[in-house]
Design an enzyme around this catalytic site. Structure first.
Site, short mmCIF file in Angstrom:
data_model
loop_
_atom_site.label_atom_id
_atom_site.label_comp_id
_atom_site.label_asym_id
_atom_site.label_seq_id
_atom_site.Cartn_x
_atom_site.Cartn_y
_atom_site.Cartn_z
N GLU A 1 40.79 34.45 43.72
CA GLU A 1 41.68 33.49 44.41
C GLU A 1 40.88 32.40 45.13
O GLU A 1 41.29 31.95 46.20
CB GLU A 1 42.57 34.21 45.43
CG GLU A 1 43.79 34.87 44.85
CD GLU A 1 44.62 33.96 44.00
OE1 GLU A 1 44.70 32.75 44.30
OE2 GLU A 1 45.16 34.45 43.01
C1 FAD Z 1 38.67 41.29 38.84
C2 FAD Z 1 38.94 39.82 38.72
C3 FAD Z 1 40.25 39.38 38.65
C4 FAD Z 1 40.52 38.02 38.49
N1 FAD Z 1 41.82 37.60 38.32
C5 FAD Z 1 42.05 36.32 37.94
C6 FAD Z 1 43.36 35.89 37.53
O1 FAD Z 1 44.33 36.66 37.54
N2 FAD Z 1 43.51 34.61 37.10
C7 FAD Z 1 42.48 33.73 37.06
O2 FAD Z 1 42.69 32.60 36.64
N3 FAD Z 1 41.23 34.09 37.46
C8 FAD Z 1 41.00 35.35 37.89
N4 FAD Z 1 39.74 35.75 38.27
C9 FAD Z 1 38.68 34.76 38.32
C10 FAD Z 1 38.25 34.44 39.76
O3 FAD Z 1 39.26 33.74 40.41
C11 FAD Z 1 36.93 33.66 39.65
O4 FAD Z 1 35.94 34.61 39.29
C12 FAD Z 1 36.55 32.98 40.96
O5 FAD Z 1 37.45 31.93 41.22
C13 FAD Z 1 35.14 32.40 40.92
O6 FAD Z 1 34.89 31.71 39.73
P1 FAD Z 1 33.58 32.06 38.88
O7 FAD Z 1 33.55 33.52 38.72
O8 FAD Z 1 33.57 31.25 37.65
O9 FAD Z 1 32.39 31.65 39.82
P2 FAD Z 1 31.74 30.18 39.93
O10 FAD Z 1 32.81 29.17 40.06
O11 FAD Z 1 30.77 30.02 38.83
O12 FAD Z 1 30.99 30.30 41.32
C14 FAD Z 1 29.73 30.96 41.46
C15 FAD Z 1 29.26 30.83 42.91
O13 FAD Z 1 29.07 29.44 43.24
C16 FAD Z 1 29.83 29.10 44.38
N5 FAD Z 1 30.33 27.72 44.21
C17 FAD Z 1 30.99 27.20 43.14
N6 FAD Z 1 31.29 25.92 43.37
C18 FAD Z 1 30.85 25.61 44.60
C19 FAD Z 1 30.88 24.45 45.41
N7 FAD Z 1 31.48 23.33 45.00
N8 FAD Z 1 30.31 24.51 46.64
C20 FAD Z 1 29.72 25.65 47.09
N9 FAD Z 1 29.66 26.77 46.36
C21 FAD Z 1 30.22 26.77 45.13
C22 FAD Z 1 30.95 30.12 44.45
O14 FAD Z 1 31.44 30.27 45.77
C23 FAD Z 1 30.26 31.36 43.92
O15 FAD Z 1 29.59 31.99 44.98
C24 FAD Z 1 39.45 37.09 38.46
C25 FAD Z 1 38.13 37.55 38.56
C26 FAD Z 1 37.87 38.89 38.67
C27 FAD Z 1 36.45 39.34 38.69
#
Ligand code: FAD
Length: 589
Positions: free
Chosen positions: A438
């Site tokens: 989220e």
């Molecule tokens: C169990 C599980 C359930 C999930 N359920 C859903 C779902 O139902 N629907 C859905 O759509 N998604 C879902 N997700 C996805 C989840 O919302 C994302 O994993 C999350 O939003 C982070 O995206 P990412 O994993 O690509 O990390 P990234 O976006 O690659 O981020 C990696 C790191 O970089 C940091 N970061 C990124 N951009 C910035 C910035 N601009 N400034 C500072 N720091 C930054 C982040 O805080 C993080 O620490 C789920 C994930 C999991 C693991």
């Protein structure tokens, strides 16, 4: 297995005594909702969460959701429990009666959300995303879409999902690739892949209604060209009956650290039929209806998991005997560990944060209802701004505190906490996703500082600070609460100084502000929890005669919070305003 008793007494105390929001009490919609009704619902909720859902937590962890021959199979017992869950009407609790809901306010459903999170987050997630999808369709769908899809979602025989994330697109939704192509009849065909989709596929419901973000061909790149679509797993005929399978298939499910009973799916859309929800290219803002409510609910997940971790740590510390305490009078070889000062400190850390957070979440639930249903548009807008300000705070603070509390609870169990038998390490693993999904907690902090403090309606943070000032002033005149009011005033001044520092630096020293966001969120969050405690204290002194044990407990817990938790603000402030040179110039060789 971890044990759990729903904290109905504390919830009913908040419901009966903390509804101090005069605007909330004006809501025509909830005139009939009283303490007896709330108690009845919470008692029934406690029965299903304690007796039926809690045992599923261990089952789901040991026998995770499986993916076999293209089909997702939930853990043993989930199907039976879900059937009872929907037969008893729990999916419809807060939904609109027009679509078959019971129309109960968030001031009740917020407690049910907490109980479910305590009992089993994995099981909860199957219905949680459905309520989120329901809300989004309710606010942005056409009448015919609402009639076609909402009643079965409210009944719980169809569930919902939220499909944003793609392999190269997580936080940055502007990178999204899923395509939507308009058809001559006005519907769309969607093609692309979504990953990490909670409840993306499972065997609990007849149909799954996906809300999918996609880009219509030739529309602008970035977040501006994104629209929102409703894509059913199984097509729904005009009559409302189920048709053929739509072009959505499950590629795989994730193997995860925690919430192993929850299906986290890769979904492939191959020319799947979908309907646009809300205006073209405004998909993100429509989806935010779902995401904002979801973010508060994720905060409540952190609170619920904290509560069960605390209950188990408390029980264990009353049984486990190790070492003699400083003032021991017993002739036994060892005393129970709850006699040791450091264990007591740790338990009070948990208790004072949990009860303060619960009071804050109840206040936020009231504000949410006012923001949705008040007749006066000005009051409605003010409440909406406060909800928007506090959403990232509740999401981040409660889930980060959840990590601290589940870790400390494990510490109290010692080696028995690290091993599997007691179910404590599972709480730590299950909670670990809450600061990530989220929108990660870092993104919440950035959202708070760069977008929520001041908006087109004015200086929202100043309005919130003003509210706190008024209560401090009132309590400074009260013999019983004046010392607490004075302490809160001290920390409020730090929040004001930190806010001024942000405002001064936000234009020209963006890195300084970005590096301070997390600390700022913690300062605001702790002041907000302190403010909630001040309201609780005011009532506790007034009502003392009616329930001495309960209110003395509240006052002593509050004292601990003011003495031992609020001073964390000093460190966050000092660290936050130290600038970013030391961070941005560092060479990570
Ligand atoms: C169990 C599980 C359930 C999930 N359920 C859903 C779902 O139902 N629907 C859905 O759509 N998604 C879902 N997700 C996805 C989840 O919302 C994302 O994993 C999350 O939003 C982070 O995206 P990412 O994993 O690509 O990390 P990234 O976006 O690659 O981020 C990696 C790191 O970089 C940091 N970061 C990124 N951009 C910035 C910035 N601009 N400034 C500072 N720091 C930054 C982040 O805080 C993080 O620490 C789920 C994930 C999991 C693991």
């Amino acid at each position: 297995m971890a044990t759990y008793t729903a904290p109905i007494n504390d919830m009913m105390f908040l419901f009966e005594k903390l509804r101090d929001n005069k605007d909330y009490n004006d809501l025509e919609k909830y005139k009939e909702v009283n303490g007896d009704l709330a108690k009845d619902i919470l008692e029934q909720a406690a029965k299903i969460t304690e007796n039926i859902i809690l045992p599923l937590a261990k089952v789901g962890d040991e026998t995770p959701t499986k993916f076999e021959n293209g089909v997702v199979i939930t853990p043993p017992g989930y199907k039976e429990a879900y059937k009872k869950f929907i037969e008893d009407g729990w999916t419809s609790l807060s939904c609109d009666p027009e679509y078959g809901g019971q129309g109960m306010p968030k001031t009740i459903s917020v407690f049910f959300d907490e109980m479910l999170s305590s009992a089993s987050l994995s099981f909860k997630l199957y219905s949680e995303l459905s309520i989120g999808a329901y809300n989004c369709i309710l606010h942005h769908g056409t009448d015919s879409i609402k009639k076609k899809f909402l009643p079965n979602m409210v009944k719980g025989i169809w569930s919902g999902t939220m499909c944003l994330t793609e392999p190269v697109c997580g936080t940055d939704l502007g990178l999204l690739k899923t395509k939507a192509t308009e058809q001559p009849n006005g519907t769309f065909k969607l093609t692309g892949q979504k990953i990490f989709i909670t409840s993306g596929d499972h065997d609990l419901t007849e149909n799954i209604i996906h809300l999918v973000l996609a880009r219509i061909a030739d529309e602008p790149t970035g977040t501006k060209g994104i629209s929102l679509f409703l894509v059913p797993k199984i097509e729904v005929k005009e009559s409302g009956s189920l048709g053929q399978r739509n072009g959505v298939s499950t590629g795989s499910i994730e193997s995860k650290m925690g919430i192993k009973g929850s299906a986290t799916c890769v979904l492939n859309f191959d020319g799947a039929n979908g309907y646009m929800i809300g205006p073209k290219n405004k998909g993100l803002s429509s989806m935010f209806t779902m995401m904002n409510l979801e973010r508060i609910v994720v905060g409540i997940q952190g609170l619920g998991i904290s509560e069960i971790a605390y209950q188990n740590a408390l029980n264990y510390s009353k049984e486990r005997k190790q070492g003699k305490s400083n003032n021991s009078k017993s002739t036994n070889d060892a005393d129970v560990i709850i006699d040791h000062a450091d264990i007591r400190r740790s338990l009070l850390n948990m208790k004072s944060m949990i009860e303060g957070e619960r009071a804050l979440s109840f206040w936020l639930a009231q504000q949410t209802e006012v923001s949705l249903y008040h007749n006066d548009s000005k009051i409605k807008q003010q409440a909406s701004d406060l909800v928007s300000l506090m959403t990232p705070v509740v999401k981040s603070l409660f889930t980060d505190v959840g990590m601290e509390i589940t870790s400390d609870a494990m510490q109290i169990f010692g080696g028995y906490g690290y091993t599997k038998d007691q179910g404590i390490e599972q709480l730590y693993r299950d909670n670990r996703i809450t600061p990530i999904y989220e929108g990660t907690n870092s993104i919440q902090a950035i959202d708070l500082v760069f977008r929520k403090l001041i908006n087109k309606n004015g200086n929202i943070i100043s309005n919130y600070i003003q509210l706190i000032k008024e209560d401090i002033k009132k309590n400074e005149k009260n013999e019983k609460t004046k010392l607490f009011a004075k302490t809160l005033d001290h920390y409020l001044k730090i929040l004001i100084d930190f806010t001024d520092w942000i405002e001064k630096n936000i234009k020209n020293s963006k890195d300084d502000v970005s590096a301070a966001c997390n600390d700022y969120l913690k300062v605001l969050g702790l002041v907000a929890v302190g403010y909630s405690w001040l309201k609780v204290l005011d009532i506790s002194y007034k009502e003392m005669e009616n329930n001495k044990i309960f209110f003395e407990d509240k006052i002593e817990t509050a004292k601990f919070f003011f003495d031992r938790i609020l001073p964390r603000i000093d460190t966050h402030y000092k660290s936050g305003i130290s600038g970013s040179k030391n961070i941005m110039n560092f060479k990570f060789n």
